[in-house]
Motif scaffolding. Structure first.
Motif, mmCIF file in Angstrom:
data_model
loop_
_atom_site.group_PDB
_atom_site.id
_atom_site.type_symbol
_atom_site.label_atom_id
_atom_site.label_comp_id
_atom_site.label_asym_id
_atom_site.label_seq_id
_atom_site.Cartn_x
_atom_site.Cartn_y
_atom_site.Cartn_z
ATOM 1 N N UNK A 78 0.837 -1.193 0.000
ATOM 2 C CA UNK A 78 0.000 0.000 0.000
ATOM 3 C C UNK A 78 0.872 1.242 0.000
ATOM 4 N N UNK A 79 0.601 2.130 -0.886
ATOM 5 C CA UNK A 79 1.302 3.399 -0.946
ATOM 6 C C UNK A 79 0.323 4.512 -0.656
ATOM 7 N N UNK A 107 -3.612 4.168 -1.015
ATOM 8 C CA UNK A 107 -4.486 4.475 0.115
ATOM 9 C C UNK A 107 -5.554 5.480 -0.260
ATOM 10 N N UNK A 108 -5.176 6.467 -1.048
ATOM 11 C CA UNK A 108 -6.161 7.458 -1.509
ATOM 12 C C UNK A 108 -7.199 6.802 -2.417
ATOM 13 N N UNK A 109 -6.742 5.914 -3.296
ATOM 14 C CA UNK A 109 -7.672 5.218 -4.177
ATOM 15 C C UNK A 109 -8.609 4.289 -3.399
ATOM 16 N N UNK A 110 -8.095 3.706 -2.324
ATOM 17 C CA UNK A 110 -8.962 2.838 -1.526
ATOM 18 C C UNK A 110 -10.057 3.649 -0.841
ATOM 19 N N UNK A 149 -14.123 3.064 -1.381
ATOM 20 C CA UNK A 149 -15.097 2.834 -0.323
ATOM 21 C C UNK A 149 -16.286 3.786 -0.411
ATOM 22 N N UNK A 150 -16.066 4.957 -0.977
ATOM 23 C CA UNK A 150 -17.142 5.952 -1.059
ATOM 24 C C UNK A 150 -17.519 6.235 -2.515
ATOM 25 N N UNK A 151 -17.358 5.257 -3.370
ATOM 26 C CA UNK A 151 -17.606 5.474 -4.797
ATOM 27 C C UNK A 151 -19.076 5.821 -5.071
ATOM 28 N N UNK A 152 -19.984 5.241 -4.377
ATOM 29 C CA UNK A 152 -21.412 5.466 -4.640
ATOM 30 C C UNK A 152 -21.790 6.923 -4.404
ATOM 31 N N UNK A 153 -21.407 7.489 -3.265
ATOM 32 C CA UNK A 153 -21.754 8.878 -2.974
ATOM 33 C C UNK A 153 -21.062 9.833 -3.934
ATOM 34 N N UNK A 154 -19.844 9.507 -4.361
ATOM 35 C CA UNK A 154 -19.141 10.363 -5.320
ATOM 36 C C UNK A 154 -19.869 10.373 -6.658
ATOM 37 N N UNK A 155 -20.308 9.211 -7.108
ATOM 38 C CA UNK A 155 -21.018 9.129 -8.395
ATOM 39 C C UNK A 155 -22.355 9.874 -8.325
ATOM 40 N N UNK A 168 -15.180 16.846 -7.001
ATOM 41 C CA UNK A 168 -14.499 17.486 -5.874
ATOM 42 C C UNK A 168 -15.285 17.377 -4.583
ATOM 43 N N UNK A 169 -16.591 17.654 -4.661
ATOM 44 C CA UNK A 169 -17.413 17.547 -3.464
ATOM 45 C C UNK A 169 -17.472 16.104 -2.962
ATOM 46 N N UNK A 170 -17.592 15.166 -3.926
ATOM 47 C CA UNK A 170 -17.648 13.757 -3.521
ATOM 48 C C UNK A 170 -16.357 13.302 -2.872
ATOM 49 N N UNK A 171 -15.213 13.699 -3.461
ATOM 50 C CA UNK A 171 -13.922 13.305 -2.894
ATOM 51 C C UNK A 171 -13.710 13.960 -1.532
#
Length: 760
Positions: free
Chosen positions: A55-56, A60-63, A67-73, A483-486
């Protein structure tokens, strides 16, 4: 380098069979001669964190994003919907542009112009032209030419509808502005003048709801600017001509008076010049040279006189006379003196002191000495005369020089005023010459004034609207949603209670920070393929265990340097309090399963065994018997194991012949079913068995899931709490510490597993 085929002696019987069959049923183990049901093996990958992908910070940022992909989409879709709604309702606006080149070169129509053309290399002056193009003076010309004050787009009348009347009731309506001023303000808002960076090219853009009108306005703005620039030059030339004509007569009279004053001053102060310089200054220079020569000659004669006088006073021997006193006569006398002296020395060794010959030689020596002294007196008298003459000459020249200096001083004082008069004459003549030249050229320059800019790209009718920009609006919608989702994902992840660093654990629990064990990633292609194949078997991943042990044993392996070094550092820190010659027992425990307790215990024990120590690894994890299932596979399924005393424990202990590591699989006898008296016997037998080893490592497992492992705490010298980065929470750590409240004095600290390289 140890290959994958070079496994510990106990490996083929336990690990290979488990990797081939997927899962191996654990043998039935009976504490105190009582049989218990067999325990199913657990998935080995869950307990071996070192086999997880490295893990880098990027991973870690991608993980977090995963985990929050649904809310970002969902947020991105919402902002894109708003952007599409705006595009559907916004009115199109067209923009026409034209390009000007502000010529920085100096364009001289005549030899010396009154109004300077061009702007040189000063970009600030070119930048000021951008403001002039958008000034009210230029825009007023455009409004007058195109009659924009009568155009509803640029000078809209005040609203007379119901909404305007209601608005006027709430907010007092200001007086109606003048149409021309209103048009100028509207045109200024729709005008954009910009200069390309570090260039002399200026773009003029105008916007309108009509593409044809936008092109007409852009061209009109450029024409108004060029006309304004030309007329400004002509007006400047006309004003300069009027001022020069009034000034010429005054300048002529001024030159005449200045020349008369300068000439009269030179006559009054007797200022004469010759060969380009003042006569008295030339005389002063010559006297300085003569004085220097006279002083040098006087010094030379004085030095010679001093040498002669010194020689006469000291009665110096002819052999020691200075070269300056050795004239021709003195040189001959010295030669004679040398011959007679040598003869005298020869006779002294042969004759008596009163011998007539010796007396004769001595009289010759005295005679030569007297002749030399007489010659020196003559030389001294001559040198004294020369020295006196040189001193008199020096005094005479010095007196003449002082008189010349006084004269030069008076002349220099007068020259100060003379230079002022001559400068006045020169300035008056130059000014008169310039004004005469300008007066002759102004008439020509007034009629041929040109602008310092030209159009290089005329305005054309735009064929597509410039606003709104579809791609820009959609990009803003997309980026703002992302941006808001991230940001939301990062905030939610920040509020996560799981620990991710040793410093965080130290702040929350106060425990000592022993080590951070990084992830271990296999570097060889066969190891990666073996892991991929065995991960689908659904059983214990014994091949991963092989890579782990091989990485610890091979000191030349570069892929597991950080992992191996972290284990060695942990081992050295734990052995600080160990007393030499006595067994040292370390218990490893975690809050929940999956923290990597078994893998850490195995790695710690195996690393110590490779260092030559006698090590016993005790698997006391009844809820997860994977270590025993793999390394105690030689125990038959119908074999009854007794745990009453030391001999019973020694009978089920397996030993690796290569490393010397021993394994005690007491986890096969479910410790959760033990009574208190049974646990006391087990502790006594374990203490007796530990006498045969230097280090005993106890894997107590997850105490919050199965607290039976805590029964072995009395046998441990030190207890290490194992936490997994990103999984173990502060709440679980504090709950585990509460469970071990009675053994706080034995707590050595905490170990964090599955960290990245920054934590390792």
């Amino acid at each position: 380098m140890i290959q994958s085929s070079s496994k510990p002696n106990f490996w083929p019987a336990a690990v290979e069979s488990a990797g081939a069959n997927g899962a191996q049923a654990a043998p039935r183990v009976v504490p105190m001669s009582t049989r218990v049901p067999a325990l199913p093996p657990q998935t080995f990958a869950r307990a071996i964190p070192v086999m997880a992908p490295r893990e880098t910070s990027v991973s870690g940022f991608l993980s977090i994003l995963a985990r929050h992909a649904k809310s970002i989409v969902l947020g991105t879709i919402a902002t894109l919907a708003l952007a599409l709604a705006y595009l559907a309702t916004a009115a199109p606006v067209y923009t026409a542009s034209t390009t000007l080149f502000i010529d920085p070169r100096l364009k001289k129509v005549v030899s010396d112009e009154v109004t300077q053309g061009g702007f040189g290399s000063d970009l600030a002056l070119v930048e000021s032209q951008v403001s002039i193009i958008g000034s009210d003076a230029v825009l007023r010309r455009v409004v007058d030419k195109l009659q924009l004050d009568a155009d509803p787009e640029f000078a809209p009348p005040q609203g007379s509808g119901l909404l305007s009347q209601l608005k006027a009731l709430l907010i007092p309506r200001p007086p109606a502005p003048e149409p021309k001023l209103q048009a100028i303000e509207s045109l200024s808002r729709n005008l954009k003048v910009k200069r390309a960076q570090k260039t002399y090219v200026v773009d003029v853009e105008t916007s309108s709801v009509s593409p044809v009108k936008a092109a007409r306005i852009a061209q009109a703005v450029v024409d108004a600017y060029l006309l304004d620039q030309t007329q400004a030059k002509q007006a400047e030339a006309k004003r300069a001509n009027e001022q020069i004509d009034a000034r010429l007569g005054q300048l002529r009279e001024q030159v005449r008076r200045a020349e008369t004053r300068a000439d009269e001053f030179k006559k009054a102060n007797k200022i004469l010049t010759s060969e380009g310089g003042l006569v008295n200054e030339q005389q002063l220079t010559r006297l300085n040279g003569e004085l220097s020569t006279a002083r040098a000659f006087a010094a030379e004669t004085k030095a010679r006189l001093d040498q002669v006088n010194s020689a006469l006073k000291a009665g110096a021997s002819p052999d020691t006379l200075p070269d300056a006193l050795r004239s021709g006569l003195v040189q001959r006398l010295r030669e004679q003196y040398a011959q007679v002296a040598r003869r005298e020395a020869a006779l002294l060794s042969q004759l008596q002191p009163r011998h007539p010959v010796l007396i004769e030689v001595r009289s010759q020596v005295a005679e030569i000495r007297s002749q030399i002294a007489a010659e020196l007196k003559r030389i001294a008298s001559s040198a004294q005369n020369e020295q006196q003459i040189a001193v008199n000459r020096e005094r005479e020249i010095a007196a003449t020089l002082e008189r010349a200096k006084d004269e030069v001083g008076r002349t220099n004082t007068a020259q100060i005023k003379l230079r002022e008069l001559e400068q006045e004459v020169t300035a008056s003549r130059e000014l008169l010459r310039v004004f005469l030249g300008r007066a002759k050229e102004l008439q020509e320059q007034q009629g041929i004034a040109t602008a310092d800019a030209r159009v290089i790209s005329p305005a054309s009718v735009p064929n597509r609207p410039s606003k709104p920009l579809t791609w820009l609006i959609l990009s803003i919608g997309l980026l703002s949603g992302l941006g808001l989702g991230i940001a939301q994902a990062l905030v939610r992840d920040q509020m996560d209670d799981s620990v991710r660093s040793l410093a965080e654990i130290g702040r929350s629990t106060g425990l000592a920070q022993l080590a951070a064990i990084p992830r271990f990633e296999m570097s060889s292609l066969p190891a990666l393929l073996r892991r991929r194949l065995t991960s689908h078997t659904g059983g214990v991943n014994a091949a991963q265990f092989s890579d782990l042990l091989t990485a610890i044993a091979d000191a030349r392996s570069t892929s597991a340097v950080a992992y191996r070094q972290s284990l060695l550092r942990l081992l050295s820190r734990l052995r600080v309090d160990n007393r030499p010659g006595q067994p040292f027992t370390v218990m490893l425990a975690s809050a929940r399963s999956g923290a990597g307790t078994s893998a850490t215990a195995l790695g710690l024990a195996y690393a110590s065994a490779l260092l030559g120590e006698r090590v016993l690894l005790v698997d006391a994890t009844s809820a997860d018997t994977e270590l025993s299932a793999i390394f105690a596979g030689s125990i038959k399924t119908d074999h009854v194991i007794v745990l009453d005393n030391r001999d019973h424990l020694a009978s089920i202990t397996t030993r690796d012949g290569r490393s010397g590591l021993s394994l005690l699989p007491i986890a096969l006898a479910d410790l959760r079913t033990f009574k208190n008296h049974q646990r006391r016997k087990l502790l006594a037998g374990l203490a007796a068995l530990s006498e045969n080893y230097d280090l005993v490592v106890i894997d107590a497992g997850a105490l919050l899931d199965d607290e039976s492992g805590a029964a072995l705490i009395p046998s441990a010298d030190r207890v290490v709490l194992v936490a997994r980065s990103g999984e173990t929470t502060n709440e679980d750590l504090n709950a585990t510490l509460g469970l071990m409240d009675g053994a706080r004095s034995k707590l050595a600290g905490v170990v964090l597993t599955m960290t990245d390289n920054n934590h390792a």
